[in-house]
Design a protein around this motif. Structure first.
Motif, PDB file in Angstrom:
ATOM      1  N   UNK A 179       0.823  -1.204   0.000  1.00  0.00           N
ATOM      2  CA  UNK A 179       0.000   0.000   0.000  1.00  0.00           C
ATOM      3  C   UNK A 179       0.860   1.258   0.000  1.00  0.00           C
ATOM      4  N   UNK A 180       1.937   1.233   0.776  1.00  0.00           N
ATOM      5  CA  UNK A 180       2.837   2.391   0.789  1.00  0.00           C
ATOM      6  C   UNK A 180       3.339   2.716  -0.603  1.00  0.00           C
ATOM      7  N   UNK A 181       3.769   1.675  -1.281  1.00  0.00           N
ATOM      8  CA  UNK A 181       4.302   1.894  -2.634  1.00  0.00           C
ATOM      9  C   UNK A 181       3.226   2.440  -3.559  1.00  0.00           C
ATOM     10  N   UNK A 182       2.026   1.883  -3.428  1.00  0.00           N
ATOM     11  CA  UNK A 182       0.946   2.336  -4.315  1.00  0.00           C
ATOM     12  C   UNK A 182       0.572   3.787  -4.041  1.00  0.00           C
ATOM     13  N   UNK A 183       0.545   4.152  -2.763  1.00  0.00           N
ATOM     14  CA  UNK A 183       0.205   5.536  -2.420  1.00  0.00           C
ATOM     15  C   UNK A 183       1.219   6.480  -3.044  1.00  0.00           C
ATOM     16  N   UNK A 184       2.484   6.064  -2.954  1.00  0.00           N
ATOM     17  CA  UNK A 184       3.543   6.904  -3.523  1.00  0.00           C
ATOM     18  C   UNK A 184       3.423   6.980  -5.031  1.00  0.00           C
ATOM     19  N   UNK A 185       3.118   5.856  -5.612  1.00  0.00           N
ATOM     20  CA  UNK A 185       3.065   5.755  -7.067  1.00  0.00           C
ATOM     21  C   UNK A 185       1.990   6.657  -7.641  1.00  0.00           C
ATOM     22  N   UNK A 186       0.844   6.683  -6.956  1.00  0.00           N
ATOM     23  CA  UNK A 186      -0.262   7.489  -7.460  1.00  0.00           C
ATOM     24  C   UNK A 186      -0.359   8.852  -6.789  1.00  0.00           C
ATOM     25  N   UNK A 187       0.599   9.147  -5.949  1.00  0.00           N
ATOM     26  CA  UNK A 187       0.628  10.479  -5.342  1.00  0.00           C
ATOM     27  C   UNK A 187      -0.510  10.743  -4.386  1.00  0.00           C
ATOM     28  N   UNK A 188      -0.887   9.729  -3.652  1.00  0.00           N
ATOM     29  CA  UNK A 188      -1.972   9.918  -2.685  1.00  0.00           C
ATOM     30  C   UNK A 188      -1.342  10.221  -1.340  1.00  0.00           C
ATOM     31  N   UNK A 189      -1.747  11.323  -0.753  1.00  0.00           N
ATOM     32  CA  UNK A 189      -1.138  11.719   0.516  1.00  0.00           C
ATOM     33  C   UNK A 189      -1.669  10.852   1.644  1.00  0.00           C
ATOM     34  N   UNK A 190      -0.951  10.904   2.781  1.00  0.00           N
ATOM     35  CA  UNK A 190      -1.348  10.088   3.935  1.00  0.00           C
ATOM     36  C   UNK A 190      -2.772  10.389   4.364  1.00  0.00           C
ATOM     37  N   UNK A 191      -3.118  11.632   4.285  1.00  0.00           N
ATOM     38  CA  UNK A 191      -4.461  12.015   4.728  1.00  0.00           C
ATOM     39  C   UNK A 191      -5.546  11.372   3.883  1.00  0.00           C
ATOM     40  N   UNK A 192      -5.238  11.194   2.605  1.00  0.00           N
ATOM     41  CA  UNK A 192      -6.257  10.663   1.709  1.00  0.00           C
ATOM     42  C   UNK A 192      -6.287   9.154   1.625  1.00  0.00           C
ATOM     43  N   UNK A 193      -5.327   8.535   2.302  1.00  0.00           N
ATOM     44  CA  UNK A 193      -5.218   7.080   2.199  1.00  0.00           C
ATOM     45  C   UNK A 193      -6.513   6.363   2.509  1.00  0.00           C
ATOM     46  N   UNK A 194      -7.174   6.897   3.535  1.00  0.00           N
ATOM     47  CA  UNK A 194      -8.360   6.181   4.021  1.00  0.00           C
ATOM     48  C   UNK A 194      -9.464   6.125   2.984  1.00  0.00           C
ATOM     49  N   UNK A 195      -9.441   7.052   2.039  1.00  0.00           N
ATOM     50  CA  UNK A 195     -10.555   7.086   1.090  1.00  0.00           C
ATOM     51  C   UNK A 195     -10.345   6.145  -0.092  1.00  0.00           C
ATOM     52  N   UNK A 196      -9.252   5.355  -0.037  1.00  0.00           N
ATOM     53  CA  UNK A 196      -9.034   4.393  -1.118  1.00  0.00           C
ATOM     54  C   UNK A 196      -9.016   2.976  -0.577  1.00  0.00           C
ATOM     55  N   UNK A 197      -9.485   2.069  -1.403  1.00  0.00           N
ATOM     56  CA  UNK A 197      -9.404   0.660  -1.045  1.00  0.00           C
ATOM     57  C   UNK A 197      -8.685  -0.086  -2.160  1.00  0.00           C
ATOM     58  N   UNK A 198      -7.947  -1.088  -1.749  1.00  0.00           N
ATOM     59  CA  UNK A 198      -7.214  -1.888  -2.719  1.00  0.00           C
ATOM     60  C   UNK A 198      -8.027  -3.125  -3.074  1.00  0.00           C
ATOM     61  N   UNK A 199      -8.292  -3.269  -4.370  1.00  0.00           N
ATOM     62  CA  UNK A 199      -9.000  -4.468  -4.808  1.00  0.00           C
ATOM     63  C   UNK A 199      -8.124  -5.207  -5.814  1.00  0.00           C
ATOM     64  N   UNK A 200      -8.429  -6.469  -6.008  1.00  0.00           N
ATOM     65  CA  UNK A 200      -7.657  -7.221  -6.987  1.00  0.00           C
ATOM     66  C   UNK A 200      -8.560  -8.175  -7.754  1.00  0.00           C
ATOM     67  N   UNK A 201      -8.098  -8.495  -8.947  1.00  0.00           N
ATOM     68  CA  UNK A 201      -8.832  -9.462  -9.763  1.00  0.00           C
ATOM     69  C   UNK A 201      -8.099 -10.786  -9.693  1.00  0.00           C
ATOM     70  N   UNK A 202      -8.817 -11.835  -9.347  1.00  0.00           N
ATOM     71  CA  UNK A 202      -8.135 -13.120  -9.209  1.00  0.00           C
ATOM     72  C   UNK A 202      -8.208 -13.909 -10.522  1.00  0.00           C
ATOM     73  N   UNK A 203      -7.701 -15.117 -10.468  1.00  0.00           N
ATOM     74  CA  UNK A 203      -7.607 -15.928 -11.680  1.00  0.00           C
ATOM     75  C   UNK A 203      -8.929 -16.189 -12.342  1.00  0.00           C
TER      76      UNK A 203
END
Lengths: 581, 270
Positions: free
Chosen positions: B217-241
């Motif tokens: 998550x840290x890497x993703x936040x950095x990658x997309x430029x999401x600040x710490x404050x905004x972290x909570x408003x995002x969720x990580x989802x994934x597509x499985x096989x």
């Protein structure tokens, strides 16, 4: 005058002269010096194994103890030279087996070495001491077993970056119990998970002079401590795996083992690193001068922490995970840095996966006054950055920049990077090696021809507009020895107009350029001291019109004439040989 | 068959497009050093001279899109700015009358030449090999869609080792590749695509360097430029096989790594 000295006196004087260049100069003074010198030359370096034949070397230098040979062109490292092109060492070993029974050292680079060659070495040279196989291939652990078993005074066995058919880990056990002479052992290229670890431990334990040990991946982290405790005198160590679940006792054992190595100055290996184990190195970091983390997929914060403990670092190899921030830390912590190599973690990805830009390199060039040698992969560059680097580091001797996407312009101005590289060659007056990338016109070659007077090796890809570019280089770079070019619009004119220049160089490689088959033939026919080889795997070059460009071209000077071990896809342009071929 | 001045005959068959002269039998003299090389007589450099620079202070450092005059110095008289589209054909070839290189009045290096470098008008446009090159250069650029051969210039050894999957060791690092059965030979085996809701361009992330959701998550936040404050408003989802989209946090790390195909950051509602 020379004739008043007995030969023995001259020989004694010559024994203090070690460099090839000086020895060559000595041999040109007069006939008697030539004679005396050739009988007492002990070391020979042959930069191209096809430039001269084994017999010629043996005839001139009958008492050689140490030989270094290079085979394939440099671009073979990047799969541009098809398998089977050549570079076989067996003919050399076969001739030397008879002529040099006291041969002690063989160092090979980019050559094809077979088990048969290794067995012949093991059998033929009773006092054999040093075997270095750098980027070689064609042999298996069976050949290594022969070397281990027979060479009673073996001091160095270094297989760096070679491709070895790893049949069995038990070859190490072939070192007899009486072998205690090892000083250097590098098996880092062995890929199988099998290694006879107990044999390795025993070998290390009984060689008190072992200074350099580079293990392969198969050696797990928990085993490192055992090895180090048996060899606390090590100066250079390459770890195997540096990853495991973090366990306090394993950690403290490892840290203790490292701290007992008071001479350790150089570290490498580090495949699969678990960052939590890096602090085990902290006790030796203050002494470290060389650190190769180029296989370690650890992120910038961990790299920064490690590097900040190494103020004496002179040489750092690292992946681009270090990022600009890591390089800024390096620039402020490591004032002794002389060499930096930053490799791409994702060379084939379309987009940047890390925040590494030209800024990192600029920071290091500003902060590290002793920086001499750079290899840097990145995705963007600007003329301004290159000019800054050039002005700050005129002491650069090697500058290799690879902007990953071909023909990338200055990202700020969208111009070619001619001016930036021009500044590099202009300010760095001792620059001996240069690799170009990015969008470049004929202008950059003009600068190189004008300023690159000490340039010995130049690598060019996807650059230039016309033959004028190549002409600038061939006519201007007085010290040029090796030139390798791919995918540039250079054709016949520059090559033919500078034909004699090619005899002053070791070699020229051109692939995917615009040199016609006709021009190759002309060069081959008119320049007997050049071997002109055309490489084409799809069809014979004379099945097309002569004006068609050849796929790959390798030209090198030779006094041995055309070689006879060419595969079907290589054609030499020597007329007589072509008829026979 | 033509004969040159020394009476030697040479036949070169169909070589009509090149004019060749055999250098005569003098041994090639050493290259004359070209300190006398006079850059100022080149067309372009006159403008530099006019700006009052000496060799050490050029090139000027004021670079930037706004400095059009300065930008123009470094261009050919006739060609337009080499564009960023990266097409090789964008750079015009310099015609030889702009580049009076071979000038008897100046000291130029004398090399044994099989071809006299002349300042004749560039006849390369008529050269059939040139046409072939134009066609072939685009063909060689991509090697059957797999990318260029031997580019970037990374040693085979380094490529192989970097992506090689050993049998033991830290499990989190290499599970995706092992499970995929690719065994690490494909260079992209540990990379997955990441998209962020509302952002058209996908990124790629190397899973082998992450060992936990926190790190990822840290890497993703950095990658997309999401600040710490905004972290909570995002969720990580994934597509499985199987193609289903799942919430990353709902499963253990091991399961996640084994089954994920791609990632997406979505804005959490409520």
């Amino acid at each position: 005058m020379a004739y008043s000295f007995p030969d023995e006196v001259l020989e004694h004087v010559f024994s203090f002269i070690q460099s090839d260049k000086d020895r060559n100069a000595v041999s040109l003074v007069c006939k008697s010096w030539y004679e005396i010198e050739r009988w007492c030359r002990r070391k020979v370096f042959i930069g191209n194994c096809y430039a001269v034949s084994p017999r010629m070397v043996i005839r001139r230098f009958p008492e050689v103890r140490s030989i270094k040979l290079k085979g394939k062109p440099h671009f073979a490292d990047f799969n541009l030279v098809p398998d089977g092109w050549g570079g076989y060492v067996l003919p050399w070993i076969a001739e030397m087996a008879g002529a040099y029974p006291w041969l002690e050292e063989i160092r090979l680079k980019r050559m094809v070495v077979t088990d048969e060659s290794l067995e012949l070495i093991a059998k033929s040279f009773k006092n054999f001491k040093v075997l270095v196989l750098f980027s070689c291939e064609g042999f298996s652990t069976d050949g290594l077993a022969a070397i281990a078993a027979s060479c009673k005074n073996l001091r160095e066995l270094d297989l760096r970056e070679s491709e070895v058919d790893d049949l069995s880990g038990h070859w190490l056990a072939h070192f007899p119990e009486t072998c205690t002479s090892l000083v250097s052992l590098n098996i880092s290229c062995l890929r199988s998970d099998e290694v006879s670890f107990s044999a390795l431990e025993r070998l290390v334990g009984r060689c008190p002079n072992l200074r350099s040990l580079r293990l392969n991946r198969a050696v797990t982290l928990d085993k490192i401590a055992n090895i180090l405790r048996r060899a606390p005198q090590l100066v250079d160590f390459g770890t195997g795996y540096y990853a495991a679940e973090l366990q306090p006792d394993v950690f403290s054992n490892l840290a203790g083992a490292f701290s007992s190595c008071k001479e350790l100055k150089s570290l490498s290996g580090f495949w699969d690193v678990v960052p939590a184990y890096l602090p085990a190195l902290y006790s030796i970091c203050p002494r470290l001068t060389s650190l190769n983390l180029s296989y370690a997929t650890i992120q910038s914060p961990d790299l920064i922490k490690l590097v900040s403990h190494c103020p004496r670092l002179q040489r750092l190899l690292v992946l681009d995970y270090v990022e600009d921030s890591g390089l800024e830390e390096l620039a402020s912590s490591c004032k002794d840095l002389q060499e930096l190599r930053v490799f791409p973690s994702d060379p084939f990805g379309a987009e940047p996966n890390v925040s590494l830009t030209e800024q990192g390199l600029v920071a290091v060039s500003l902060g590290c006054p002793k920086l001499r040698s750079v290899l840097y992969f990145c995705r963007r560059m600007s003329n301004a950055a290159l000019v800054t680097i050039a002005q700050n580091r005129p002491n650069l001797t090697r500058f290799r920049l690879c902007i990953i996407e071909p023909k990338t312009p200055d990202y700020l101005t969208l111009e070619p990077l001619d001016v930036g590289f021009g500044a590099i060659v202009e300010h760095c007056k001792d620059l001996s090696r240069l690799s170009l990338s990015g969008l470049l016109t004929d202008h950059v070659f003009e600068y190189i021809g004008t300023y690159g007077k000490k340039l010995e090796m130049l690598s060019v890809a996807f650059a230039g507009d016309s033959d004028l570019g190549l002409h600038h280089v061939l006519s201007g770079c007085e010290s040029l020895r090796k030139l390798e070019i791919r995918d540039c619009p250079f054709g016949d004119k520059a090559l033919l107009a500078n034909a004699a220049k090619l005899e002053t160089m070791r070699s020229l490689w051109m692939s995917s350029c615009a040199v016609s088959f006709g021009a190759c033939k002309l060069l081959g026919q008119k320049m007997p001291k050049l071997n002109v080889e055309v490489i084409d795997e799809t069809e014979p070059p004379d099945s097309r019109p002569e004006s068609c460009p050849v796929d790959k071209l390798y030209i090198y000077r030779s006094v041995a004439g055309p070689r006879f071990d060419m595969p079907p896809f290589v054609w030499t342009m020597d007329e007589a040989v072509r008829i026979l071929h | 068959m033509q004969k040159d001045g020394a009476g030697r005959s040479w036949g070169l068959g169909q070589h009509r497009c090149m004019e060749l002269q055999l250098g005569l039998a003098l041994p090639p003299p050493p290259l004359i050093p070209i300190e006398t090389f006079d850059l100022n007589s080149y067309g372009n450099y006159e403008t530099r001279e006019a700006l009052g620079t000496n060799a050490l202070s050029w090139p000027l450092l004021k670079l930037g899109p706004a400095d059009n005059d300065i930008n123009n110095i470094h261009h050919h008289n006739s060609s337009s700015s080499s564009s960023s589209s990266g097409g090789g054909a964008g750079c015009k070839k310099r015609s030889f009358d702009e580049a009076p290189f071979f000038d008897e009045k100046r000291n130029v290096p004398k090399t044994l030449h099989l071809l006299l470098w002349t300042n004749q008008p560039n006849d390369e446009d008529d050269d059939p090999s040139n046409v072939l090159h134009e066609n072939s250069s685009s063909a060689i650029f991509k090697n059957d869609g797999e990318g260029l051969v031997g580019w970037p210039p990374v040693k085979t050894w380094r490529k192989k080792v970097h992506h090689q999957i050993p049998n033991g060791g830290a499990e989190n690092n290499r599970l995706p590749a092992v499970e995929n059965g690719i065994g690490g030979r494909a260079s992209k085996s540990t990379y997955v695509k990441v998209k962020m809701e509302g952002v058209p361009i996908a990124r790629k992330i190397d899973l082998s360097v992450h060992h936990s959701f926190e790190g990822l998550t840290n890497t993703l936040m950095r990658m997309f430029g999401i600040s710490d404050g905004n972290r909570k408003s995002f969720k990580l989802t994934y597509q499985d096989r199987e193609g289903d989209w799942l919430l990353a946090e709902d499963v253990p790390w091991r399961t996640f790594i084994r089954s994920l195909k791609c990632l997406k950051l979505i804005r959490s509602r409520g």
